[in-house]
Design a protein around this motif. Structure first.
Motif, PDB file in Angstrom:
ATOM      1  N   THR A 193      22.467  44.841  18.159  1.00 19.44           N
ATOM      2  CA  THR A 193      23.182  45.992  17.623  1.00 19.44           C
ATOM      3  C   THR A 193      22.554  46.548  16.352  1.00 19.44           C
ATOM      4  OG1 THR A 193      24.709  44.403  16.621  1.00 19.44           O
ATOM      5  CG2 THR A 193      25.386  45.434  18.678  1.00 19.44           C
ATOM      6  N   GLN A 194      21.852  45.711  15.616  1.00 21.27           N
ATOM      7  CA  GLN A 194      21.206  46.205  14.398  1.00 21.27           C
ATOM      8  C   GLN A 194      20.208  47.307  14.728  1.00 21.27           C
ATOM      9  OE1 GLN A 194      19.192  43.144  12.163  1.00 21.27           O
ATOM     10  NE2 GLN A 194      18.592  44.528  10.522  1.00 21.27           N
ATOM     11  N   ASP A 197      22.132  50.459  15.683  1.00 18.95           N
ATOM     12  CA  ASP A 197      22.682  51.114  14.492  1.00 18.95           C
ATOM     13  C   ASP A 197      21.603  51.906  13.757  1.00 18.95           C
ATOM     14  OD1 ASP A 197      25.174  50.041  15.010  1.00 18.95           O
ATOM     15  OD2 ASP A 197      24.887  48.305  13.693  1.00 18.95           O
ATOM     16  N   GLU A 200      20.821  55.010  15.774  1.00 14.57           N
ATOM     17  CA  GLU A 200      21.871  56.022  15.723  1.00 14.57           C
ATOM     18  C   GLU A 200      21.826  56.793  14.402  1.00 14.57           C
ATOM     19  OE1 GLU A 200      26.438  56.553  17.196  1.00 14.57           O
ATOM     20  OE2 GLU A 200      25.797  54.560  16.551  1.00 14.57           O
ATOM     21  N   ARG A 201      21.608  56.070  13.295  1.00 20.41           N
ATOM     22  CA  ARG A 201      21.495  56.752  11.999  1.00 20.41           C
ATOM     23  C   ARG A 201      20.300  57.707  11.997  1.00 20.41           C
ATOM     24  NH1 ARG A 201      23.102  51.600  10.033  1.00 20.41           N
ATOM     25  NH2 ARG A 201      20.915  50.984   9.731  1.00 20.41           N
ATOM     26  N   TYR A 333      28.672  50.974  23.328  1.00 18.71           N
ATOM     27  CA  TYR A 333      28.328  50.863  21.910  1.00 18.71           C
ATOM     28  C   TYR A 333      28.001  52.225  21.315  1.00 18.71           C
ATOM     29  CZ  TYR A 333      26.842  48.660  17.606  1.00 18.71           C
ATOM     30  OH  TYR A 333      26.763  48.278  16.280  1.00 18.71           O
ATOM     31  N   HIS A 388      33.378  51.159  22.024  1.00 16.22           N
ATOM     32  CA  HIS A 388      32.593  50.678  20.882  1.00 16.22           C
ATOM     33  C   HIS A 388      33.255  49.448  20.257  1.00 16.22           C
ATOM     34  CE1 HIS A 388      29.737  51.067  17.541  1.00 16.22           C
ATOM     35  NE2 HIS A 388      30.755  50.771  16.751  1.00 16.22           N
ATOM     36  N   GLN A 392      31.943  45.367  19.972  1.00 11.90           N
ATOM     37  CA  GLN A 392      31.924  44.662  18.687  1.00 11.90           C
ATOM     38  C   GLN A 392      32.753  43.382  18.739  1.00 11.90           C
ATOM     39  OE1 GLN A 392      33.297  47.992  16.204  1.00 11.90           O
ATOM     40  NE2 GLN A 392      31.339  47.933  15.128  1.00 11.90           N
TER      41      GLN A 392
END
Length: 418
Positions: A193-194, A197, A200-201, A333, A388, A392
């Motif tokens: 997931t890192q 993330d 996505e940013r 996610y 999402h 998590q």
């Protein structure tokens, strides 16, 4: 620090490959020394972690044939893995000797790995019984598969630990290997997931600066249905196409004009089925007169796949009785509702009417869910948020990494106590 070797037939692009790469990342983050040994690795057709130096990757036995006379894929795959197992057990330099070997897909290498003088522990991850992935048509095929099926059962039983990817696969495992006393543990795959993330940013920043479409053939105001899976017949991309055809009858013409289906799948020119099925889908698109509404993409990179997930409005998942299916987790996610078949692994990841829809294998059921998500934006956004949160809470990378680390440590402790 534990030295872990992943032994995998082909480090290409697929669900099994994504799992072993994520498992390697998990163990590396827990401070272990991780490497790969494989029969084939093409740096232009693989996940980036195996090409960017994140892990040492060694290829052996790629000169051995992948098929004979256009057939005998299984026996060739077994021979290639046996060759790799002998290399790992007897010919790797002493400095490369490992404590734990993780292998998957092909179990015939397990007893050979146990012959190594330094006695590594062997962990086998069963995605699905290999014998059930082969068509059973014809007497000659059954005779050919019988010894291979027996060998699969016998060699899986020699692993120090066996894992499966879902409760569905556990039931199939126990029904298939009735003579085994082994009871595998379920270790659900997860997402790194890192990385998602970070992507996505990055995509949010780029979209704020550039108002560009996800693909030249997809207008900016499109409603995007995304279907991610290899170009194989069992992945059932045709269901998505037929359901899109049904959607044309359910929506007013101006609304359907906005609809786009993007099929993004692993495609390897060495695989005859990939080439043939891609052509079959092109023909079906023409027969259904959907040329303006469908885009076929071959082997998108990780970044391209994330871009597609970010831009899509919902995710379609069409395989029947999929063993687990990592793609629905990726979609959830990214806050996308998932439309999947009500069978196999997706029944353990997708919650019907909450994070998506579990449908029958019929275009009426599947297309109906697609129609509902198009018409009800509030429902679509709510399902995305719940999906999402579910990833998590139930499928976090931290939990996956912790459990895999515990299993590796348990294997070593058992070895010390013998």
């Amino acid at each position: 620090m534990v030295r872990v070797l992943f032994l995998h037939p082909d480090l290409g692009i697929g669900g099994a490959e994504r799992l072993v790469v994520d498992a390697a990342l998990a163990l590396k983050e827990r401070g272990h020394e991780v490497s790969f040994l494989t029969n084939h690795h093409d740096s232009t057709h693989c996940f980036k972690e195996t090409a960017d130096g994140s892990f040492p990757v060694q290829t052996v036995g790629d000169w051995l044939p992948r098929k004979l006379f256009g057939r005998f894929y299984a026996i060739c795959a077994y021979v290639r893995m046996i060759y790799a197992a002998f290399y790992a057990s007897f010919f790797m330099p002493e400095r490369s000797q490992v404590d734990v070997i993780v292998c998957d897909l092909i179990s015939v290498c397990v007893p050979i790995l146990r012959l190594a003088s330094h006695r590594p522990r062997v962990l086998f991850y069963c995605h699905y019984p290999d014998q059930l992935l082969s068509s059973q048509a014809g007497l000659l095929k059954r005779l050919y598969r019988t010894p291979l099926n027996w060998l699969e059962e016998q060699t899986i039983g020699q692993a120090d630990k066996v894992l499966v990817n879902s409760k569905f696969t556990l039931r199939v495992f126990q029904d298939t290997f009735r003579r085994l006393r082994v009871v595998p543990d379920v270790l659900y795959p997860s997402l790194h997931t890192q990385y998602f993330d970070q992507m996505e940013r990055k995509l949010e920043q780029r979209s704020a600066l550039l108002d560009e479409p996800v693909h030249p053939r997809v207008p900016r105001n499109s409603f995007i249905y995304l279907d991610i899976n290899r170009y194989e017949r069992k992945k059932n991309h045709a269901l998505a196409l037929h359901s899109l055809g049904l959607l044309r009858d359910l929506l007013p013409s101006p609304d359907f004009k906005r609809c786009r289906l993007i099929i993004a799948g692993g495609y390897d020119t060495r695989c005859t089925e990939n080439v043939e099925h891609f052509a079959e889908l092109e023909q079906l698109i023409a027969e259904l007169h959907l040329e303006d509404h469908v885009v076929l993409l071959r082997s998108p990179t990780d970044e391209e796949k994330c871009n597609l997930l970010y831009a899509a409005h919902c995710l379609l998942y069409t395989p029947e009785n999929e063993h687990f299916g990592i793609v629905p987790l990726e979609g959830m996610y990214f806050c996308k509702p998932v439309v999947a078949l009500n069978s196999g692994g997706p029944t353990e990841t997708v919650v019907h009417s909450s994070t998506g829809f579990l449908c029958e294998k019929q275009e009426k059921s599947f297309g109906g869910a697609m129609h509902q998500l198009f018409k009800d934006e509030a429902l679509r956004l709510k399902m995305g948020e719940l999906g999402h949160k579910r990833v998590q809470q139930k499928f976090s990378f931290e939990a996956f990494a912790d459990r895999l680390n515990e299993i590796v440590q348990e294997l070593l402790n058992n070895k010390k106590n013998e």
